[in-house]
Design an enzyme around this catalytic site. Structure first.
Site, short mmCIF file in Angstrom:
data_model
loop_
_atom_site.label_atom_id
_atom_site.label_comp_id
_atom_site.label_asym_id
_atom_site.label_seq_id
_atom_site.Cartn_x
_atom_site.Cartn_y
_atom_site.Cartn_z
N GLN A 256 2.30 30.64 -13.44
CA GLN A 256 1.38 31.45 -12.63
C GLN A 256 2.07 32.64 -11.98
OE1 GLN A 256 -1.80 31.12 -12.69
NE2 GLN A 256 -2.01 29.10 -13.63
N LYS B 172 -1.10 33.87 -19.97
CA LYS B 172 -1.42 34.16 -18.56
C LYS B 172 -0.92 35.55 -18.19
CE LYS B 172 -1.29 29.32 -17.35
NZ LYS B 172 -2.59 28.67 -17.30
N CYS C 57 -5.49 20.16 -13.61
CA CYS C 57 -4.28 19.51 -14.15
C CYS C 57 -3.27 19.25 -13.03
CB CYS C 57 -3.64 20.33 -15.26
SG CYS C 57 -4.74 20.63 -16.64
N HIS D 256 1.78 21.05 -11.67
CA HIS D 256 0.86 20.91 -12.81
C HIS D 256 1.32 19.71 -13.63
CE1 HIS D 256 -0.84 22.03 -16.77
NE2 HIS D 256 -1.68 22.79 -16.11
N ASP E 66 8.82 26.52 -12.85
CA ASP E 66 7.62 26.66 -13.67
C ASP E 66 6.98 27.99 -13.26
OD1 ASP E 66 5.01 26.74 -14.53
OD2 ASP E 66 4.54 24.67 -13.98
N1 C6P Z 1 -2.60 26.11 -15.91
C1 C6P Z 1 -4.87 26.44 -15.10
O1 C6P Z 1 -6.08 26.58 -15.27
P1 C6P Z 1 0.24 26.12 -20.69
O2 C6P Z 1 -0.99 25.28 -20.85
O3 C6P Z 1 1.45 25.50 -21.35
O4 C6P Z 1 0.05 27.54 -21.02
O5 C6P Z 1 0.55 26.15 -19.10
C2 C6P Z 1 0.67 24.96 -18.39
C3 C6P Z 1 0.82 25.23 -16.92
C4 C6P Z 1 2.01 24.91 -16.31
N2 C6P Z 1 2.22 25.17 -15.02
C5 C6P Z 1 1.29 25.76 -14.26
C6 C6P Z 1 1.58 26.06 -12.83
C7 C6P Z 1 0.06 26.10 -14.83
O6 C6P Z 1 -0.86 26.68 -14.06
C8 C6P Z 1 -0.19 25.81 -16.19
C9 C6P Z 1 -1.53 26.11 -16.80
C10 C6P Z 1 -3.95 26.47 -16.30
O7 C6P Z 1 -4.39 26.28 -13.99
C11 C6P Z 1 -4.48 25.64 -17.43
S1 C6P Z 1 -4.42 23.93 -17.09
#
Ligand code: C6P
Length: 411
Positions: free
Chosen positions: A207, A230, A368, A127, A204
């Site tokens: 997910q 999430k 992203c 991401h 990370d």
């Molecule tokens: N992915 C998706 O629709 P934040 O925005 O900080 O809560 O998470 C960022 C992030 C980091 N790593 C991974 C693997 C992610 O999937 C995400 C967030 C969402 O896939 C929103 S872009």
């Protein structure tokens, strides 16, 4: 928590009030939990109760409300420590989310350890929040970003990964579960290989955290970042786990209230962990709400839920694979919760728009993960992402919606 009882999805759905609503005259089919999950009533009630009965600042007051708020705030930290099996509460740092957790490590550990000519390893499926902070750091330091390639199924090439590690490698930062592909990476092996070379690893967990039990001591990762929203909790709150010895050695991230022991104009003494990394009034309601979300997933049992989701993913994969003109992106052996796809001749945004008219919420775009889209030479995908409140009937609605999309665009 495990249970021998069959997973009762209808009972679970009753806990999520939003699942009762209609969208464009149809029952909502929410297949966008990878973007953000829906919230159970218990989390919503906890937020309302906090603001109705407790609201006060934490760690600052001798009065009853402040002490109650502090107890609940610190109580949530204990719940989160237990959720990921960290050794100590002090290793749980509250952040705004995964993005802030990764930036924190890049700007503290990274700034301390990454110098000119050094290297940071990420993968091709990261991401942007696990790409850009390292790119910014490398640009600033004259260091280099190294990228582990993936195969056409969307799996890490582990031999290539091992070859990338060398004495200049200062950190490995890899996604545990890919948001765009659903690949579950062999996180334990990624960590073990890096550790053989004395290199620390950040995972990370944005997910993975809602889809599987996570044990940071078993993984032996050095940092683990995730977002509360999430995990059925509020937005604007997340956790960075770090091993105590690393966190102790790192400089603070931001300066301000609560992260200090004493301040004079000559010198500031920083607070103990975890407060050294929690400057300013935190998202108190968010932390307490996230604690309620942890209670909720514990009651459901993440292992139970993961088994149910696995069945759902298997069913969804079979149904989608049977559709002519549909191509799945992300066909790893070890997968969870994500069905990314393309329909021949139809842009993903158009798929999302047509599905929305039927009440079906999916995400379309690059998710992203632009370098991942470049790897597959595609601009975007349509992504249906699952949670334990989804049903086979909702997969059937998606399949019907896809057929309808083909019909709309063949006219
Ligand atoms: N992915 C998706 O629709 P934040 O925005 O900080 O809560 O998470 C960022 C992030 C980091 N790593 C991974 C693997 C992610 O999937 C995400 C967030 C969402 O896939 C929103 S872009």
């Amino acid at each position: 928590m495990t249970s021998n009882k069959p997973f009762d999805v209808e009972a679970v759905r009753k806990d999520f009030p939003i699942l009762n609503r209609e969208v464009q005259g149809n029952p909502l089919v929410y297949l966008d939990s990878a973007a953000t999950s829906q919230k159970p009533q218990s989390v919503i009630d906890t937020l309302v109760r906090y603001y109705t009965e407790i609201n006060a600042n934490v760690h600052r007051g001798v009065h009853t409300l402040s002490q109650e708020a502090t107890d609940e705030y610190e109580g949530a930290r204990i719940k989160l420590r237990k959720l990921i099996n960290a050794k100590e509460d002090a290793e749980i740092i509250f952040t705004r989310g995964t993005t802030e957790g990764i930036n924190l490590v890049a700007q503290t550990f990274g700034a301390q350890h990454v110098g000119e000519g050094d290297e940071v390893i990420i993968s091709n499926m990261e991401h942007h929040s696990n790409v850009v902070p390292w790119q910014m750091l490398c640009d600033e330091r004259g260091a280099h970003l190294r990228v582990v390639p993936i195969n056409d199924d969307g799996e890490l090439l582990m031999d290539e990964y091992e070859k990338l590690i060398n004495p200049r490698t200062k950190l490995v930062s890899i996604v545990h579960l890919s948001n765009a592909l659903g690949t579950i990476n062999p996180a334990k092996d990624v960590v073990a290989i890096a550790h053989q070379h004395g290199v620390p690893v950040l995972l990370d967990g944005a997910q993975s955290i809602p889809h599987m039990p996570v044990d940071v001591q078993d993984l032996d990762c050095d940092f683990y970042a995730f977002s509360g929203h999430k995990l059925f909790g509020p937005t604007g709150i997340g956790v960075l786990y770090g091993k105590r010895e690393l966190l102790e050695a790192m400089p603070p991230f931001q300066g301000g209230g609560d992260m200090i022991k004493s301040v004079t104009f000559e010198k500031t003494l920083y607070n103990d962990l975890p407060y050294k990394f929690e400057a300013g009034t935190p998202h108190i309601a968010g932390v307490i709400g996230l604690g309620a979300a942890v209670d909720y997933v514990n009651a459901i049992g993440l292992e139970n839920a993961a088994a149910y989701e696995h069945e759902l993913l298997k069913y969804g994969t079979e149904q989608l694979e049977a559709i002519e003109g549909l191509r799945l992106i992300g066909t790893a052996q070890n997968k969870s919760s994500v069905l990314s796809f393309l329909l021949e001749g139809i842009h993903p945004h158009d798929i999302g728009t047509v599905l929305d008219t039927q009440g079906i919420a999916i995400r379309t775009g690059h998710h992203c993960t632009q370098p991942l889209m470049q790897r597959f030479q595609i601009p975007a995908t349509a992504r249906a992402s699952l949670a334990f409140y989804n049903t086979k009937a909702e997969i059937d609605a998606l399949v019907e919606g896809i057929h309808k999309t083909f019909e709309v665009f063949s006219l």
